[in-house]
Design an enzyme around this catalytic site. Sequence first.
Site, mmCIF file in Angstrom:
data_model
loop_
_atom_site.group_PDB
_atom_site.id
_atom_site.type_symbol
_atom_site.label_atom_id
_atom_site.label_comp_id
_atom_site.label_asym_id
_atom_site.label_seq_id
_atom_site.Cartn_x
_atom_site.Cartn_y
_atom_site.Cartn_z
ATOM 1 N N SER A 198 -63.365 64.217 36.042
ATOM 2 C CA SER A 198 -62.085 63.630 35.652
ATOM 3 C C SER A 198 -61.896 63.874 34.168
ATOM 4 O O SER A 198 -62.690 63.417 33.346
ATOM 5 C CB SER A 198 -62.072 62.136 35.963
ATOM 6 O OG SER A 198 -60.804 61.570 35.693
ATOM 7 N N ALA A 199 -60.847 64.595 33.796
ATOM 8 C CA ALA A 199 -60.703 65.121 32.435
ATOM 9 C C ALA A 199 -60.705 64.045 31.365
ATOM 10 O O ALA A 199 -61.252 64.251 30.275
ATOM 11 C CB ALA A 199 -59.419 65.952 32.337
ATOM 12 N N CYS A 328 -61.224 50.153 36.445
ATOM 13 C CA CYS A 328 -60.417 50.184 37.658
ATOM 14 C C CYS A 328 -60.397 48.846 38.383
ATOM 15 O O CYS A 328 -59.803 48.711 39.439
ATOM 16 C CB CYS A 328 -60.948 51.270 38.600
ATOM 17 S SG CYS A 328 -61.008 52.908 37.849
#
Length: 382
Positions: A198-199, A328
């Site tokens: 995930s960048a 999250c």
Amino acid sequence: MYAYLDNAATTPLDPAVLDAMLPYLAQHYGNPSSLHGPGRQVRAGIEQARKSVAQLINAAPSEITFTSGGTEADNYAIFGSVRSLRLAHAITSPLEHHAVLHPLQVLAKSGETKLSYLRHDAQGRLDLAHLEDLLATQPRTFVSLMHGNNELGNLNDIKTIGEICARYDAVFHTDTVQTMGHYPHDVQQLQNHFLVGSAHKFHGPKGVGFLYRRGGVAVDSLLHGGAQERGVRSGTENVYGIVGLAKALEIAYHDMAAHRQHVQGLKDRLIGRLMASIDDVRFNGLSAEADQSLYTVLSVSLPPSSISEMLLFSLDINKVAASGGSACTSGAQLGSHVLEALGADPDRPTVRLSLSRLTTADEVDYAADQLAKLYQPASALR
């Protein structure tokens, strides 16, 4: 000053990454699926990015699929494998990210697979003998175990896990979101079938990631409606995000050892200052063990106090950005499924302090000082 110590949630965008993205936000606006010149120019940018990512992890370009991030990549690997390969058994641990746990629980609830949870000790070390026992009874199984835990920082030996899975013909997926760009990954030296990136976890843009899928593993797509990404993932590609991801990963791999040395030094400094200034400070899992945890993550267990419920808010007021666990999960300070699985004392608040190669010693010192100040009144009363 402001101390940003929430890099496990997201990292600042590297200016060089922004520079690489800008032409694809302005001049290069063609649709990459179009056959005309502007479209072909943009398509070339995507394929160069795919080639770059593949070279960095020693994969073939055809094994790289660009996604919206780590969650989509995990979901694609999990649903695709269980459903397409008809895997009636799945193994994971209760310490995984919800991007892994929730899809597996959906599949188990629907009866599409049986779900087993791997045992672990009070520090979060996985019981690999238990993994082998489970695989021995039902070898053709889907196994999903992360490389680096996003809350604790614990590192799992994915090379050994992959070798165990290979002996039993199991399909092995590993969530490498927290370690991609921080540790070298060579898929030719691993036995995994899937890994993800995930960048925004390594100074790239948000909203873009990738899935490595080993050649020969045929699974169905989650998204349908077009032929993009070789028919694997429908939808017009996030071109500037993809270009930014590749550039960020290139930068991460360049001087990775020096970056690690810098950040580990900051983590050691942070541990020392916290231990010297706060009575009864502890560290969750293997977070304080340099050879067994992510050098970017420190999970701090603090003594019970009247400020416990307002700890993160108090840090924010004092210009320290931190989190209680996974970004999250809302209310993660006291609601972490990971800490609950470890049997952590619910009266002790946890703060996750996470670093990056852009973090400075001044930020570390400032954050440690602010935490100490919050606990000084409680210390003085004892």
